[in-house]
Write an enzyme that holds these catalytic residues in place. Structure first.
Site, PDB file in Angstrom:
ATOM      1  N   HIS A  76     -25.858 -24.654  79.735  1.00 30.45           N
ATOM      2  CA  HIS A  76     -26.713 -23.860  78.880  1.00 30.45           C
ATOM      3  C   HIS A  76     -28.053 -23.638  79.215  1.00 30.45           C
ATOM      4  CE1 HIS A  76     -23.629 -25.855  75.965  1.00 30.45           C
ATOM      5  NE2 HIS A  76     -23.246 -24.297  75.938  1.00 30.45           N
TER       6      HIS A  76
ATOM      7  N   LYS B  60     -15.326 -27.273  62.548  1.00 27.76           N
ATOM      8  CA  LYS B  60     -15.307 -28.358  63.489  1.00 27.76           C
ATOM      9  C   LYS B  60     -15.876 -29.591  62.866  1.00 27.76           C
ATOM     10  CE  LYS B  60     -15.594 -25.378  67.490  1.00 27.76           C
ATOM     11  NZ  LYS B  60     -16.451 -25.127  68.706  1.00 27.76           N
TER      12      LYS B  60
ATOM     13  N   ARG C  44     -18.456 -18.541  82.553  1.00 30.45           N
ATOM     14  CA  ARG C  44     -18.507 -19.448  83.804  1.00 30.45           C
ATOM     15  C   ARG C  44     -17.216 -18.959  84.546  1.00 30.45           C
ATOM     16  NH1 ARG C  44     -17.875 -23.839  79.415  1.00 30.45           N
ATOM     17  NH2 ARG C  44     -16.348 -22.328  78.635  1.00 30.45           N
TER      18      ARG C  44
ATOM     19  N   SER D 176     -18.941 -28.270  77.061  1.00 33.17           N
ATOM     20  CA  SER D 176     -19.398 -29.542  76.275  1.00 33.17           C
ATOM     21  C   SER D 176     -18.394 -30.247  75.887  1.00 33.17           C
ATOM     22  CB  SER D 176     -19.959 -28.826  74.963  1.00 33.17           C
ATOM     23  OG  SER D 176     -21.048 -28.245  74.930  1.00 33.17           O
TER      24      SER D 176
HETATM   25  O1  PNS Z   1     -20.461 -22.434  71.808  1.00 34.04           O
HETATM   26  P1  PNS Z   1     -19.536 -21.529  71.236  1.00 34.04           P
HETATM   27  O2  PNS Z   1     -18.538 -22.654  70.169  1.00 34.04           O
HETATM   28  O3  PNS Z   1     -18.348 -20.893  72.230  1.00 34.04           O
HETATM   29  O4  PNS Z   1     -19.838 -20.477  70.343  1.00 34.04           O
HETATM   30  C1  PNS Z   1     -19.032 -19.484  69.337  1.00 34.04           C
HETATM   31  C2  PNS Z   1     -20.122 -18.840  68.501  1.00 34.04           C
HETATM   32  C3  PNS Z   1     -20.752 -19.403  67.768  1.00 34.04           C
HETATM   33  C4  PNS Z   1     -20.758 -17.500  69.504  1.00 34.04           C
HETATM   34  C5  PNS Z   1     -19.113 -17.807  67.718  1.00 34.04           C
HETATM   35  O5  PNS Z   1     -18.117 -18.754  67.145  1.00 34.04           O
HETATM   36  C6  PNS Z   1     -19.625 -17.030  66.540  1.00 34.04           C
HETATM   37  O6  PNS Z   1     -20.557 -16.054  66.856  1.00 34.04           O
HETATM   38  N1  PNS Z   1     -19.659 -17.391  65.407  1.00 34.04           N
HETATM   39  C7  PNS Z   1     -19.996 -16.968  64.242  1.00 34.04           C
HETATM   40  C8  PNS Z   1     -18.854 -16.400  63.187  1.00 34.04           C
HETATM   41  C9  PNS Z   1     -18.828 -14.690  63.835  1.00 34.04           C
HETATM   42  O7  PNS Z   1     -19.751 -14.065  63.901  1.00 34.04           O
HETATM   43  N2  PNS Z   1     -17.698 -14.383  64.109  1.00 34.04           N
HETATM   44  C10 PNS Z   1     -17.387 -12.897  64.569  1.00 34.04           C
HETATM   45  C11 PNS Z   1     -17.534 -12.693  65.829  1.00 34.04           C
HETATM   46  S1  PNS Z   1     -16.213 -13.135  66.738  1.00 34.04           S
END
Ligand code: PNS
Length: 166
Positions: free
Chosen positions: A17, A41, A90, A128
């Site tokens: 990150h 979560k 990645r 993570s």
């Molecule tokens: O680190 P992560 O868990 O891969 O991040 C995922 C994240 C936070 C980017 C994604 O879950 C997100 O944007 N959640 C907010 C809800 C949302 O906007 N959902 C629609 C897009 S798929």
């Protein structure tokens, strides 16, 4: 002023990150590390801890901001008057879900562009989740996470006797 949002769970922040954020500071005037308040979560690190960790790592970098968000990412990006979402890629295995997310976000917010960035090779396998698993099983995570994360993992282990990786 090019403002980018780098969203994620950051549970915990890894050197992968950090690498992406560093690269982002060369492309954008300001980058907001936006930590998702995810009620579903059960994170290892509380929201406050995750914010403190990012703040600590980037304390001397005024162009890196830390914030939290809930709800739709595109709504947050619009509220912050940003126009770019940064995501790290990645490996090929990341591609499918990231592609879906980027296209959904484009549908929901047509003016917001998703930019994918690749971390340095040595971080391409870090996640993570894997950090938490390796640490909880007694493995070495030095060099894969910032010192502050390693220290806090050890503190949690001492407090609880174990680290729950779920
Ligand atoms: O680190 P992560 O868990 O891969 O991040 C995922 C994240 C936070 C980017 C994604 O879950 C997100 O944007 N959640 C907010 C809800 C949302 O906007 N959902 C629609 C897009 S798929």
């Amino acid at each position: 002023m090019k403002l980018a949002v780098y969203p994620g769970s950051f549970d915990p922040l890894t050197n992968g990150h950090i690498d992406i954020i560093e690269r982002g500071t060369h492309l954008f005037d300001r980058i907001i590390v936006a930590i998702l308040v995810n009620v579903e979560k059960s994170p290892l690190f509380s929201m406050q801890e995750r914010v403190e960790i990012v703040k600590d790592v980037f304390k001397n970098r005024p162009t890196v901001e830390v914030d939290t968000f809930d709800g739709l990412l595109v709504d947050y990006v619009t509220r912050r008057k940003a126009d770019v979402i940064v995501r790290g890629l990645r490996a090929l295995s990341d591609f499918e879900s990231e592609f879906q997310m980027a296209l959904m976000n484009r549908r929901l917010g047509p003016n917001i562009e998703t930019v994918f960035m690749m971390p340095a090779e040595q971080y391409t396998y870090i996640s993570s989740r894997m950090i938490k698993e390796v640490f909880s099983l007694g493995g070495q995570v030095r060099g894969l996470v910032p010192d502050v994360v390693e220290r806090r993992l050890k503190e949690k282990q001492l407090m609880k006797g174990n680290v729950n990786v779920s």
